[in-house]
Design an enzyme around this catalytic site. Structure first.
Site, PDB file in Angstrom:
ATOM      1  N   HIS A  89      17.501   6.545  -0.854  1.00 45.39           N
ATOM      2  CA  HIS A  89      18.835   6.233  -1.365  1.00 45.39           C
ATOM      3  C   HIS A  89      19.165   6.999  -2.641  1.00 45.39           C
ATOM      4  CE1 HIS A  89      22.534   4.162  -1.382  1.00 45.39           C
ATOM      5  NE2 HIS A  89      22.123   3.038  -0.808  1.00 45.39           N
ATOM      6  N   ARG A  90      18.188   7.650  -3.242  1.00 50.07           N
ATOM      7  CA  ARG A  90      18.457   8.421  -4.456  1.00 50.07           C
ATOM      8  C   ARG A  90      19.178   9.726  -4.142  1.00 50.07           C
ATOM      9  NH1 ARG A  90      12.405   8.618  -6.676  1.00 50.07           N
ATOM     10  NH2 ARG A  90      12.206   9.281  -4.492  1.00 50.07           N
TER      11      ARG A  90
END
Length: 440
Positions: free
Chosen positions: A413-414
């Site tokens: 998700h980064r």
């Protein structure tokens, strides 16, 4: 003098294990000669000598050291004095086996001194005549280390009757002690003998699980465990999932299989089609082909797709480099070759390095859905399940047969957000449902 260092053979390698020295201590080696077999986290490789000289082994077989650490030295010819060579041969001859500390050579020397001193202090110990009529202390014609000769004199052992276990058949301390029936003192730091097993536990105790076998992990299994632990602990992952209607893809694959049979070439598998579809879509979604590192997005130029392969109770991921520009036939041939190399143990670190995305397929085991763990530092990994036959309603309300495949994308998700991941996975689905795009 040239230091021989533990080489850096793969992008994830941090340490290596000396499996086999291919030249003996004191041998003359030349540049380019096969010198040592090293086990890395991914494969076993043969390291060539980068210079010529007399080999002086520093790290014994079975020892694990970090990348860049000195494992041997190459000395100029004639640089070693006879006395130094004797000492080195003694140490090498009694080198520790796998798992012993790198300092065991010093411990062996200290143990030699202790054994020799203890024997010399015994007034009853006198040189005994040898079986061939020569005094044991006069056995100068037998190749042996100085320590071996001294202990043979003390215990009256005939060196000529021994088979040396040292380099080039030289008799070493351990050979003489074994012939004399003297138990060798343990090296400092060596493990103590295991205590006697405790009696079976009564019911209700922890022992009710029965006998427990403790299986040590291989280097490859330790790597998988470490990387997966790091992934789950450090990557904020999420998944998106879709179903692909595979009727057109299956028909396309059947056509390719027929063509391949007539031309005697390798036919692409369904997994090859999926690899190619991912590679094409990674072109249009560069963040899915990237990594997150040090507060920045790292977008990779090349599209290298790793394909997870199970082998020997471990997971190995050989890499199809530049999969976006390879044809389906090239991908099919290469994927077969890589899988065979994994199972035969001949895969090389370059073939396991550089993946920017991974496909993990468990459909052949009948698993309908797989939620894989991201392989750092990649942004995502695709899990592929089995094709299922289902009944569904068609556009006019009729009941039709559908062949559905579940795809699950695990994302970091980064670097990949929900919309990014959904668009990327939808693009893969679109290519597989209109497989003519795989030829573009």
């Amino acid at each position: 003098m040239t230091d021989v260092l533990m080489p850096h053979l793969s992008d994830s390698m941090q340490e290596g294990t000396i499996l086999t020295w291919l030249a003996a201590d004191g041998d003359d080696v030349v540049e380019g000669q096969e010198l040592v077999e090293v086990e890395t986290d991914k494969a076993t490789m043969t390291q060539l000598s980068e210079a010529s000289g007399v080999l002086s082994i520093v790290v014994a077989e079975g020892t694990t050291v970090t990348v860049g650490e000195t494992i041997a030295r190459l000395e100029p010819a004639g640089a070693r004095t006879p006395a130094a060579a004797e000492v080195q041969d003694e140490t090498a001859g009694d080198a520790p086996t796998a798992g012993d500390a790198a300092t065991a050579g010093d411990a062996a020397t200290a143990a030699d001194d202790d054994a020799g001193a203890a024997a010399a202090a015994d007034p009853a110990a006198k040189p005994a005549p040898s079986t061939n009529g020569h005094a044991a202390g006069n056995q100068t014609s037998v190749p042996a280390t100085p320590m071996a000769r001294r202990i043979a004199d003390v215990h009256g052992v005939d060196l000529g009757a021994l088979t040396g276990s040292g380099p080039r058949g030289r008799v070493v301390r351990a050979d003489v002690l074994a012939a004399a029936g003297v138990e060798q003192p343990p090296a400092p730091g060596a493990a103590s003998p295991a205590p006697e097993a405790a009696p079976p536990a009564e019911r209700g105790d922890a022992g009710t699980r029965g006998d427990t076998e403790r299986v040590q992990l291989t280097r490859r299994q330790r790597l998988v465990a470490r990387r997966m632990s790091e992934a789950k602990a450090t990557i904020p992952e999420f998944q998106v999932q879709t179903e692909v209607e595979m009727t057109a893809a299956l028909a396309f694959r059947a056509q390719l299989k027929e063509l391949a049979s007539s031309q005697d070439v390798t036919a692409p598998s369904l997994n090859d089609l999926i690899v190619k579809a991912c590679a094409l879509c990674l072109r249009r979604h560069p963040r899915a082909n990237g990594s997150y590192g040090d507060g920045a997005f790292e977008l990779h130029e090349r599209i290298n797709v790793g394909v997870a392969v199970a082998a020997d109770d471990a997971l190995v991921v050989p890499v199809i480099h530049d999969a976006d520009v390879k044809t389906l036939g090239q991908i099919a041939t290469l994927s077969r070759s890589l899988a065979e190399g994994v199972r035969a143990g001949t895969i090389t670190p370059p073939q396991l390095s550089g993946a920017t995305f991974t496909v993990s397929n468990l459909g052949m085991y009948g698993m309908t859905v797989i939620t894989p763990v991201i392989n750092p530092p990649q942004a995502a990994i695709l899990g592929v399940g089995a094709i299922r036959d289902v009944l569904a309603r068609g556009p006019d309300g009729e009941i039709v047969d559908r062949r559905l495949l579940s795809l699950t994308l695990s994302c970091d998700h980064r670097i990949l957000y929900g919309a990014d991941a959904a668009q990327f996975l939808a693009a893969i689905r679109a290519v597989l449902e209109a497989p003519a795009a795989l030829a573009l």
